[in-house]
Design a protein around this motif. Sequence first.
Motif, PDB file in Angstrom:
ATOM      1  N   PRO A 237       0.850  -1.195   0.000  1.00 14.33           N
ATOM      2  CA  PRO A 237       0.000   0.000   0.000  1.00 14.33           C
ATOM      3  C   PRO A 237       0.888   1.248   0.000  1.00 14.33           C
ATOM      4  O   PRO A 237       2.071   1.170   0.309  1.00 14.33           O
ATOM      5  N   PRO A 238       0.356   2.398  -0.365  1.00 12.15           N
ATOM      6  CA  PRO A 238       1.183   3.598  -0.406  1.00 12.15           C
ATOM      7  C   PRO A 238       1.726   3.951   0.971  1.00 12.15           C
ATOM      8  O   PRO A 238       1.093   3.708   1.988  1.00 12.15           O
ATOM      9  N   VAL A 239       2.906   4.530   1.002  1.00 11.77           N
ATOM     10  CA  VAL A 239       3.562   4.900   2.262  1.00 11.77           C
ATOM     11  C   VAL A 239       2.820   6.083   2.863  1.00 11.77           C
ATOM     12  O   VAL A 239       2.503   7.059   2.167  1.00 11.77           O
TER      13      VAL A 239
ATOM     14  N   GLN B   1       3.361   9.104  12.432  1.00 13.53           N
ATOM     15  CA  GLN B   1       2.373   8.477  13.302  1.00 13.53           C
ATOM     16  C   GLN B   1       1.629   7.377  12.545  1.00 13.53           C
ATOM     17  O   GLN B   1       1.396   6.303  13.068  1.00 13.53           O
ATOM     18  N   ALA B   2       1.300   7.639  11.297  1.00 14.83           N
ATOM     19  CA  ALA B   2       0.589   6.645  10.486  1.00 14.83           C
ATOM     20  C   ALA B   2       1.522   5.560   9.974  1.00 14.83           C
ATOM     21  O   ALA B   2       1.075   4.494   9.548  1.00 14.83           O
ATOM     22  N   LEU B   3       2.836   5.821  10.028  1.00 14.41           N
ATOM     23  CA  LEU B   3       3.807   4.853   9.530  1.00 14.41           C
ATOM     24  C   LEU B   3       3.875   3.609  10.406  1.00 14.41           C
ATOM     25  O   LEU B   3       4.147   2.514   9.924  1.00 14.41           O
ATOM     26  N   ILE B   4       3.592   3.767  11.707  1.00 13.43           N
ATOM     27  CA  ILE B   4       3.669   2.648  12.645  1.00 13.43           C
ATOM     28  C   ILE B   4       2.501   1.702  12.378  1.00 13.43           C
ATOM     29  O   ILE B   4       1.336   2.065  12.518  1.00 13.43           O
ATOM     30  N   GLY B   5       2.810   0.504  11.955  1.00 13.82           N
ATOM     31  CA  GLY B   5       1.806  -0.522  11.720  1.00 13.82           C
ATOM     32  C   GLY B   5       1.005  -0.341  10.443  1.00 13.82           C
ATOM     33  O   GLY B   5      -0.055  -0.934  10.304  1.00 13.82           O
ATOM     34  N   TRP B   6       1.488   0.436   9.493  1.00 14.70           N
ATOM     35  CA  TRP B   6       0.708   0.708   8.277  1.00 14.70           C
ATOM     36  C   TRP B   6       0.562  -0.515   7.405  1.00 14.70           C
ATOM     37  O   TRP B   6      -0.435  -0.667   6.705  1.00 14.70           O
ATOM     38  N   ARG B   7       1.508  -1.431   7.441  1.00 14.89           N
ATOM     39  CA  ARG B   7       1.389  -2.637   6.627  1.00 14.89           C
ATOM     40  C   ARG B   7       0.485  -3.666   7.279  1.00 14.89           C
ATOM     41  O   ARG B   7      -0.104  -4.510   6.603  1.00 14.89           O
TER      42      ARG B   7
END
Length: 132
Positions: free
Chosen positions: A86-88, A93-99
């Motif tokens: 998915p897009p980065v 803050q949203a980067l943590i656990g985004w995958r």
Amino acid sequence: MAAPNVPSKTYNYVDRDEIWKVHVNVELESAKVWYSKWGFLTDSYKETMMESKRLKDSMMKLELPQHLKTRPPTPPEKYIQVDHSPPVPQTTQALIGWRSTVPELQLERFGKVNCGKKSFLKELGWTFEACS
């Protein structure tokens, strides 16, 4: 602790040079005489190598059975498929656990891991003090 005073040795550089010259001359003379004393070893070595080469050439190659032969490696693209991520996210803050929010990218593909709740001592009917 201080190092003990050791008297330094005095060297006679002329004598040391003469000794070195004698060693070099002995090496040169030994090299000249070596073939007459030990040259037969080189002949027997050459004969042995020729015999070995002749035997190798004359021997038949052994074929391995089919079940012992190795197969060529399979290219990884055949059994590994990588989907697009998915897009980065824009923020850290949203980067943590985004995958992990995408169900296809989660690590737990076969459900949640259940840990055992049983006790070996309880199954045998023993008290906890029995093991100490």
